[in-house]
Design an enzyme around this catalytic site. Structure first.
Site, PDB file in Angstrom:
ATOM      1  N   LYS A   9       0.838  -1.203   0.000  1.00 55.30           N
ATOM      2  CA  LYS A   9       0.000   0.000   0.000  1.00 55.30           C
ATOM      3  C   LYS A   9       0.878   1.259   0.000  1.00 55.30           C
ATOM      4  CE  LYS A   9      -3.829  -2.340   2.396  1.00 55.30           C
ATOM      5  NZ  LYS A   9      -4.777  -2.286   3.552  1.00 55.30           N
ATOM      6  N   TYR A  49     -12.133  -2.323  -3.426  1.00 51.29           N
ATOM      7  CA  TYR A  49     -12.653  -2.427  -2.069  1.00 51.29           C
ATOM      8  C   TYR A  49     -14.186  -2.395  -2.042  1.00 51.29           C
ATOM      9  CZ  TYR A  49      -8.135  -2.188   0.370  1.00 51.29           C
ATOM     10  OH  TYR A  49      -6.888  -2.459   0.878  1.00 51.29           O
ATOM     11  N   ASN A 112      -1.787  -0.165   7.204  1.00 49.66           N
ATOM     12  CA  ASN A 112      -1.303  -1.504   7.549  1.00 49.66           C
ATOM     13  C   ASN A 112      -0.476  -2.165   6.438  1.00 49.66           C
ATOM     14  OD1 ASN A 112      -3.380  -2.140   5.865  1.00 49.66           O
ATOM     15  ND2 ASN A 112      -4.560  -3.334   7.340  1.00 49.66           N
ATOM     16  N   HIS A 115      -1.869  -5.345   1.264  1.00 52.79           N
ATOM     17  CA  HIS A 115      -3.162  -5.990   0.978  1.00 52.79           C
ATOM     18  C   HIS A 115      -2.899  -7.386   0.428  1.00 52.79           C
ATOM     19  CE1 HIS A 115      -7.016  -7.020  -0.791  1.00 52.79           C
ATOM     20  NE2 HIS A 115      -6.330  -7.395  -1.841  1.00 52.79           N
ATOM     21  N   GLU A 126      -9.380  -9.823  -8.176  1.00 52.23           N
ATOM     22  CA  GLU A 126      -8.409  -8.745  -7.997  1.00 52.23           C
ATOM     23  C   GLU A 126      -7.272  -8.838  -9.022  1.00 52.23           C
ATOM     24  OE1 GLU A 126      -7.491  -9.194  -3.825  1.00 52.23           O
ATOM     25  OE2 GLU A 126      -9.486  -8.485  -3.231  1.00 52.23           O
TER      26      GLU A 126
HETATM   27  P1  RTP Z   1      -6.874  -5.806   2.946  1.00 47.74           P
HETATM   28  O1  RTP Z   1      -8.204  -6.067   2.243  1.00 47.74           O
HETATM   29  O2  RTP Z   1      -6.402  -4.391   2.785  1.00 47.74           O
HETATM   30  O3  RTP Z   1      -5.860  -6.835   2.598  1.00 47.74           O
HETATM   31  O4  RTP Z   1      -7.087  -5.978   4.509  1.00 47.74           O
HETATM   32  P2  RTP Z   1      -7.867  -7.140   5.241  1.00 47.74           P
HETATM   33  O5  RTP Z   1      -8.450  -8.096   4.264  1.00 47.74           O
HETATM   34  O6  RTP Z   1      -6.950  -7.672   6.283  1.00 47.74           O
HETATM   35  O7  RTP Z   1      -9.024  -6.333   5.961  1.00 47.74           O
HETATM   36  P3  RTP Z   1     -10.432  -5.880   5.382  1.00 47.74           P
HETATM   37  O8  RTP Z   1     -11.464  -6.247   6.370  1.00 47.74           O
HETATM   38  O9  RTP Z   1     -10.614  -6.340   3.974  1.00 47.74           O
HETATM   39  O10 RTP Z   1     -10.307  -4.302   5.404  1.00 47.74           O
HETATM   40  C1  RTP Z   1      -9.724  -3.595   4.331  1.00 47.74           C
HETATM   41  C2  RTP Z   1      -8.877  -2.478   4.853  1.00 47.74           C
HETATM   42  O11 RTP Z   1      -9.715  -1.489   5.410  1.00 47.74           O
HETATM   43  C3  RTP Z   1      -9.037  -0.840   6.463  1.00 47.74           C
HETATM   44  N1  RTP Z   1      -9.852  -0.900   7.663  1.00 47.74           N
HETATM   45  N2  RTP Z   1     -10.029   0.127   8.441  1.00 47.74           N
HETATM   46  N3  RTP Z   1     -10.916   1.857  10.486  1.00 47.74           N
HETATM   47  C4  RTP Z   1     -11.236   0.571  10.531  1.00 47.74           C
HETATM   48  O12 RTP Z   1     -11.873   0.093  11.434  1.00 47.74           O
HETATM   49  C5  RTP Z   1     -10.808  -0.287   9.434  1.00 47.74           C
HETATM   50  N4  RTP Z   1     -11.110  -1.557   9.276  1.00 47.74           N
HETATM   51  C6  RTP Z   1     -10.483  -1.955   8.138  1.00 47.74           C
HETATM   52  C7  RTP Z   1      -7.738  -1.550   6.710  1.00 47.74           C
HETATM   53  O13 RTP Z   1      -6.686  -0.800   6.119  1.00 47.74           O
HETATM   54  C8  RTP Z   1      -7.926  -2.864   5.994  1.00 47.74           C
HETATM   55  O14 RTP Z   1      -6.708  -3.367   5.522  1.00 47.74           O
HETATM   56 MG    MG Z   2      -9.613  -7.522   2.617  1.00 45.20          MG
END
Ligand code: RTP
Ligand code: MG
Length: 148
Positions: A9, A49, A112, A115, A126
């Site tokens: 990212k 997203y 974080n 992705h 994707e």
């Molecule tokens: P990613 O899609 O980015 O790989 O991350 P992930 O699967 O581990 O998590 P996901 O639930 O898909 O969430 C996507 C991204 O959204 C941001 N996020 N912010 N502020 C918040 O509570 C919150 N929750 C999620 C994070 O950057 C997450 O990677």
């Molecule tokens: Mg995700």
């Protein structure tokens, strides 16, 4: 062979950890099948997203992912989708274990670092959003024999 979509990212690119992240997946034994440094348009970010459209952090997430270049990658290997998620660590770096990418390089959930696709369906979707077929390479059996 299974493929996944991984992306350093904007925070990871600016902090100079592309090489370190690529090195972890290489050393593990996965194969890089495609990669590019690129900017993400608002449209692509909203598609990528899309599953989070209704979440309160959606606007912030789109603004962040379009705020600077990202390093988009396709990696392949046995169980690469779930193993890459393990190597990335929990979404919130407060909970990601030391030794994982987020555990080692990130502090907050909004920044974080990386992705990774979370299922075979999202990996296919994707990869298709970010890469054309001709941008991906196939590895020979000879290379794979040293891992499998
Ligand atoms: P990613 O899609 O980015 O790989 O991350 P992930 O699967 O581990 O998590 P996901 O639930 O898909 O969430 C996507 C991204 O959204 C941001 N996020 N912010 N502020 C918040 O509570 C919150 N929750 C999620 C994070 O950057 C997450 O990677
Ligand atoms: Mg995700």
């Amino acid at each position: 062979m299974e493929k996944t979509f991984l992306m350093v990212k904007p925070d990871g690119v600016q902090r100079g950890v592309i090489g370190e992240i690529v090195a972890r997946f290489e050393k593990k034994g996965f194969h890089l099948a495609g990669a590019k440094l690129m900017s993400i348009s608002k449209e692509l970010a909203e598609q990528h997203y899309g599953e989070h459209k209704e979440r309160p952090f959606f606007g912030e997430l789109v603004d962040f992912i379009t705020s600077g270049p990202v390093f988009a990658m396709v990696w392949e290997g046995e169980n690469v989708i779930s193993t890459a998620r393990l190597m990335m660590g929990a979404t919130n770096p407060k909970e990601s274990a030391p030794g994982t990418i987020r555990g080692d390089f990130a502090v907050t959930v909004g920044k974080n670092i990386i992705h990774g696709s979370d299922s075979p369906e999202s990996a296919e979707r994707e990869i298709g959003l970010f890469f054309k077929q001709e941008e991906l390479v196939e590895y020979s059996k000879l290379i794979s024999e040293w891992v499998y």
